[in-house]
Design an enzyme around this catalytic site. Structure first.
Site, mmCIF file in Angstrom:
data_model
loop_
_atom_site.group_PDB
_atom_site.id
_atom_site.type_symbol
_atom_site.label_atom_id
_atom_site.label_comp_id
_atom_site.label_asym_id
_atom_site.label_seq_id
_atom_site.Cartn_x
_atom_site.Cartn_y
_atom_site.Cartn_z
ATOM 1 N N HIS A 259 86.836 -124.644 132.946
ATOM 2 C CA HIS A 259 88.281 -124.913 133.045
ATOM 3 C C HIS A 259 88.994 -123.780 133.780
ATOM 4 O O HIS A 259 90.093 -123.380 133.401
ATOM 5 C CB HIS A 259 88.891 -125.099 131.653
ATOM 6 C CG HIS A 259 88.478 -126.366 130.967
ATOM 7 N ND1 HIS A 259 89.130 -127.569 131.149
ATOM 8 C CD2 HIS A 259 87.469 -126.623 130.095
ATOM 9 C CE1 HIS A 259 88.548 -128.505 130.410
ATOM 10 N NE2 HIS A 259 87.533 -127.960 129.768
ATOM 11 N N ASP A 350 85.098 -124.498 126.001
ATOM 12 C CA ASP A 350 84.699 -125.901 125.931
ATOM 13 C C ASP A 350 84.312 -126.452 127.301
ATOM 14 O O ASP A 350 84.764 -125.965 128.335
ATOM 15 C CB ASP A 350 85.830 -126.754 125.342
ATOM 16 C CG ASP A 350 87.094 -126.686 126.188
ATOM 17 O OD1 ASP A 350 87.426 -125.586 126.645
ATOM 18 O OD2 ASP A 350 87.749 -127.732 126.379
ATOM 19 N N GLU A 351 83.492 -127.457 127.289
ATOM 20 C CA GLU A 351 83.171 -128.287 128.458
ATOM 21 C C GLU A 351 82.797 -127.472 129.695
ATOM 22 O O GLU A 351 83.165 -127.823 130.815
ATOM 23 C CB GLU A 351 84.353 -129.218 128.774
ATOM 24 C CG GLU A 351 84.680 -130.166 127.639
ATOM 25 C CD GLU A 351 85.917 -131.003 127.910
ATOM 26 O OE1 GLU A 351 85.890 -132.214 127.619
ATOM 27 O OE2 GLU A 351 86.926 -130.456 128.393
ATOM 28 N N SER A 352 82.054 -126.410 129.495
ATOM 29 C CA SER A 352 81.627 -125.594 130.633
ATOM 30 C C SER A 352 80.283 -126.125 131.133
ATOM 31 O O SER A 352 79.243 -125.481 131.029
ATOM 32 C CB SER A 352 81.523 -124.120 130.210
ATOM 33 O OG SER A 352 81.485 -123.270 131.320
ATOM 34 N N HIS A 353 80.341 -127.323 131.701
ATOM 35 C CA HIS A 353 79.129 -128.088 131.969
ATOM 36 C C HIS A 353 78.261 -127.491 133.065
ATOM 37 O O HIS A 353 77.047 -127.737 133.096
ATOM 38 C CB HIS A 353 79.493 -129.528 132.336
ATOM 39 C CG HIS A 353 80.222 -130.268 131.263
ATOM 40 N ND1 HIS A 353 79.913 -130.153 129.929
ATOM 41 C CD2 HIS A 353 81.277 -131.135 131.329
ATOM 42 C CE1 HIS A 353 80.724 -130.917 129.225
ATOM 43 N NE2 HIS A 353 81.562 -131.524 130.047
#
Length: 536
Positions: A259, A350-353
């Protein structure tokens, strides 16, 4: 005939602006529901002749009395005199224990007494007293000069010490006045933490003096391509000050290592080399499996990312192997921590893909130490529990129960924000004009009918720091949008955080939130009128 009309008008006025002597205190529509309410006969008459008597630490109480008078002044046009000598409205601070947020409120024909062991407890007693008054007190310039408050006694204390909400000012920027408006509503509901999501792919929203391009470049857009915006540090200090007057603590969040596109667009040297192709999110996400090899490549070109105005997530990451990354984080945390008196700093996570797993774990553990070195306790979204958490750090459960359990297994507490219950950006149903529904449709009953202490098997009340209701702003562009998605659900979630599960009842809540709706209407708040409630 003229006399009949005059009598009718007088009767209507009296019905609007005073409660009858026989009104019951327990019918005042309290949200959140106090722990114990005992009604009695009689009522207290409030008018401009009444005085407030304060007892205890005068410095601690003056601000609360000023707040109370400001609420009365907006509606009634007068303030009550206050002092230490005498008064029929008595405020007694019996101790100064910040951990004790309980209070007692006693109303009789002769006096009102609010007593507590902390200034916060006194403030919450004031909020309950305001809700015990006619709903018109929440409107401006009513012209009321006198009204009755039903007699009785309330004993109250919160179920959880952390009762919060989150505003995402990154996807769409919300100005200082809108944040203050939100703080006012949080205070009415006895919420005590506002989490500000200050950075994301679409915008960087806080001035960092040592890295000025974060706002010169990274703040200049938002979802859909609007002009964006940011808080100067003076703006942020004003939010902190305003919140503190309402016993609300600000929790700043800088989301990382994912993000982070707004930061990467501002400073290309932080970019590991994977940029988002315009409109090609699918291609990027399909490359996640080979991301680690790409990050380790020796021929990476570090170029500034393009500014991003979409809604998709998971494509950006800071370079976790780069010393400059940690110099950047050190400066950001230092500058924000210096102007944040509260104990917490939210590191996202979060969501650090597209961050390789080992790199992610290394990054989170190193950033936790930076935050600790600046005197703050880290909170992170539940993914951070896949790393080793420092003692006292908090995992915010939003998605994966196994992550929450990992945090508890390490001896750390959980902040409960399950997306299926607490996410205020979710649509109420398929007809809701804005919002998303990837987690669930969340009608008012769904937001209310859950217990944090039993929601996840293996996580009990002692494992839970508190409850937070996040508002993500992909579809929220202004204050009206905020109000539509937040209310009345924030009232439901405030009660989940404050009131014991054993006393909460859906039928009771429906009748009380109807009264709360009248208060919101009197403030001009455009809330969603759930068909589950008879608002008339």
């Amino acid at each position: 005939m003229k006399n009949l009309y005059a009598l009718a008008a007088l009767s209507l006025s009296l019905s609007l602006f005073s409660c009858n002597k026989g009104d019951n205190l327990s019918d005042r529509g309290f949200v959140p529901l106090p722990t114990q309410i005992s009604s009695s006969s009689g009522s207290f008459t409030l008018n401009a002749e009444q005085k407030i008597q304060i007892s205890g630490n005068e410095e601690s109480l003056r601000g609360i009395v000023s707040y109370f008078n400001q609420q009365l002044s907006k509606s009634l046009g007068f303030e009550l005199e206050s002092g230490t000598e005498s008064g029929s409205i008595k405020i007694e601070l019996e101790a100064n224990n910040p951990e004790d947020e309980s209070y007692e409120l006693t109303i009789s024909d002769e006096e009102i007494l609010i007593s507590a062991n902390s200034p916060a407890g006194i403030f919450y007693g004031v909020q309950t007293l305001l809700q015990a008054m006619p709903v018109e007190v929440f409107a401006e310039n009513t012209g009321m000069q006198s009204f009755e408050i039903p007699a009785g006694e309330i004993q109250d204390n919160p179920a959880y010490s952390y009762r919060g909400s989150m505003l995402d000012v990154s996807r769409h920027f919300l100005p200082v006045e809108d944040v203050k408006h939100y703080l006012d509503q949080m205070a009415n509901l006895k919420l005590n933490y506002l989490h500000l999501h200050l950075s994301d792919d679409q915008g960087w929203r806080i001035e960092i003096k040592s890295w000025p391009q974060l706002t010169e470049i990274g703040a200049q857009t938002e979802v859909g391509g609007g002009e964006g915006g940011f808080f100067t540090q003076e703006d942020y200090k004003e939010i902190v000050r305003y919140a503190a007057e309402r016993f609300i603590t600000i929790v700043p969040e800088i989301d990382m290592p994912g993000h982070t596109n707004a930061a990467l667009a501002s400073y290309g040297d932080l970019n590991p080399g994977i940029n988002l192709p315009d409109g090609d999110f699918e291609t990027v996400t399909k490359s996640v499996d080979k991301a680690e090899d790409e990050f380790k490549g020796s021929n990476i070109t570090r170029e500034a990312a393009e500014l991003y105005t979409g809604r998709e997530v998971g494509f950006s990451t800071l370079d976790t192997d780069l010393d400059l990354t940690y110099e950047f984080i050190e400066d950001v945390v230092r500058e924000i921590a210096e102007i944040t008196p509260g104990p917490y700093f939210h590191i996202g996570g979060d969501e650090s893909h597209v961050t390789a797993k080992d790199d992610y774990v290394y990054f989170i553990e190193r950033v936790q130490e930076i935050v600790r070195d600046h005197g703050k306790t880290s909170i992170g979204w539940d993914e951070v529990a896949t790393s080793k958490l420092l003692p006292g750090n908090v995992a915010q459960f939003w998605a994966l129960e196994e992550n929450a359990k990992l945090a508890v297994d390490q001896g750390n507490q959980i902040l409960m924000s399950p997306a299926k219950k607490a996410y205020l950006d979710m649509q109420y149903d398929s007809t809701t004009r804005i919002g998303l529904h990837w987690a669930a449709y969340i009608e008012l009953d769904s937001a209310y009918l859950w217990d944090p202490a039993t929601y996840v098997d293996g996580i009990s009340k002692s494992d839970i720091l508190g409850v937070e209701a996040p508002l993500w702003t992909e579809t929220v562009e202004n204050r009206a949008d905020t109000e539509y998605l937040v209310f009345p659900r924030l009232g439901a979630l405030a009660e989940v955080a404050w009131s014991p599960a054993s006393s909460r009842d859906w039928e009771s809540f429906k009748s009380r939130i109807r009264v709360m709706g009248q208060r919101w209407e009197n403030q001009g708040i455009g809330f969603y009128k759930s068909p589950l409630v008879n608002w008339e």
